[in-house]
Motif scaffolding. Structure first.
Motif, PDB file in Angstrom:
ATOM      1  N   VAL A 109       6.927 130.295  46.049  1.00 38.62           N
ATOM      2  CA  VAL A 109       6.431 130.907  46.179  1.00 38.62           C
ATOM      3  C   VAL A 109       6.999 132.847  46.836  1.00 38.62           C
ATOM      4  O   VAL A 109       6.752 133.343  47.186  1.00 38.62           O
ATOM      5  N   GLU A 110       7.101 131.903  48.362  1.00 40.45           N
ATOM      6  CA  GLU A 110       6.912 131.854  49.807  1.00 40.45           C
ATOM      7  C   GLU A 110       8.259 133.526  48.997  1.00 40.45           C
ATOM      8  O   GLU A 110       9.026 134.149  50.154  1.00 40.45           O
ATOM      9  N   GLU A 111       9.637 133.088  48.185  1.00 36.19           N
ATOM     10  CA  GLU A 111      10.777 133.065  48.223  1.00 36.19           C
ATOM     11  C   GLU A 111      10.543 134.728  47.328  1.00 36.19           C
ATOM     12  O   GLU A 111      11.495 135.070  46.409  1.00 36.19           O
ATOM     13  N   GLY A 112       9.045 135.218  46.755  1.00 38.00           N
ATOM     14  CA  GLY A 112       9.015 135.035  45.220  1.00 38.00           C
ATOM     15  C   GLY A 112       8.916 135.446  43.987  1.00 38.00           C
ATOM     16  O   GLY A 112       9.694 136.164  43.301  1.00 38.00           O
ATOM     17  N   ARG A 113       8.923 134.103  44.332  1.00 38.85           N
ATOM     18  CA  ARG A 113       9.778 133.658  42.816  1.00 38.85           C
ATOM     19  C   ARG A 113       8.480 132.598  41.948  1.00 38.85           C
ATOM     20  O   ARG A 113       7.919 131.751  42.847  1.00 38.85           O
ATOM     21  N   THR A 114       8.290 133.198  40.836  1.00 38.20           N
ATOM     22  CA  THR A 114       7.354 132.797  39.846  1.00 38.20           C
ATOM     23  C   THR A 114       7.699 131.027  39.854  1.00 38.20           C
ATOM     24  O   THR A 114       9.068 131.557  38.743  1.00 38.20           O
ATOM     25  N   ASN A 115       6.592 130.181  39.537  1.00 33.83           N
ATOM     26  CA  ASN A 115       7.077 129.456  38.674  1.00 33.83           C
ATOM     27  C   ASN A 115       6.803 129.574  37.275  1.00 33.83           C
ATOM     28  O   ASN A 115       5.936 129.223  36.802  1.00 33.83           O
ATOM     29  N   PRO A 116       7.906 129.622  36.255  1.00 33.77           N
ATOM     30  CA  PRO A 116       7.811 129.843  34.668  1.00 33.77           C
ATOM     31  C   PRO A 116       7.133 128.665  34.094  1.00 33.77           C
ATOM     32  O   PRO A 116       6.311 128.948  33.097  1.00 33.77           O
ATOM     33  N   PHE A 117       7.748 127.426  34.406  1.00 35.29           N
ATOM     34  CA  PHE A 117       7.069 126.581  33.582  1.00 35.29           C
ATOM     35  C   PHE A 117       5.166 126.336  33.976  1.00 35.29           C
ATOM     36  O   PHE A 117       4.499 126.148  33.048  1.00 35.29           O
TER      37      PHE A 117
END
Length: 142
Positions: free
Chosen positions: A59-67
């Motif tokens: 999340v800190e990298e702005g990435r949503t976990n698709p799973f």
């Protein structure tokens, strides 16, 4: 109660997408999952990557976990199908009438994420009453 591991969840979505691409027959649950995968084209490439099973989504990298995101869609679909917690279906219908079903599911997902985070933080069971109340608050917004 079914409590899949992280790897089992990831493998389920990867296999569902692969089976779809290979025109294989899907199970009813895979068919529901495929509906959500198709509505998230931004995840399609992730599902075919060799590192999909081990990849981190910070999340800190702005990435949503698709799973995680797809899993929450499945959980909400199940809740809607049995109207549990009671009233979720009616609230969803009201939210969807203002926008669309996908956006309504995302509205509910925000509430689910909040109560899951709270239960994990406190080490308690998920508070269904708090969950449906958060959803009702979203419905009552203008």
């Amino acid at each position: 109660m079914f409590n899949p591991s992280r790897d089992q969840v990831r493998q389920f979505f990867i296999d569902t997408w692969r089976k779809h691409q290979e025109l294989q027959v899907l199970t009813p649950l895979e068919d529901i999952a495929l509906n959500w995968i198709e509505q998230h084209p931004e995840y399609h490439d992730v599902l075919i990557q060799p590192d999909a099973m081990t990849r981190e989504f910070n999340v800190e990298e702005g990435r949503t976990n698709p799973f995680l995101h797809l899993s929450m869609h499945l959980a909400i679909a199940e809740q809607l199908s049995i109207d549990h917690p009671r009233g979720i279906r009616q609230a969803f219908d009201k939210l969807a009438s203002r926008t669309d079903p996908h956006h309504a599911a995302h509205e509910i997902m925000e509430c689910l994420g909040q109560v899951v985070w709270e239960s994990q933080r406190l080490g308690t069971a998920l508070d269904s009453e708090a969950y449906i109340e958060l959803i009702r608050q979203r419905v009552s917004r203008d």
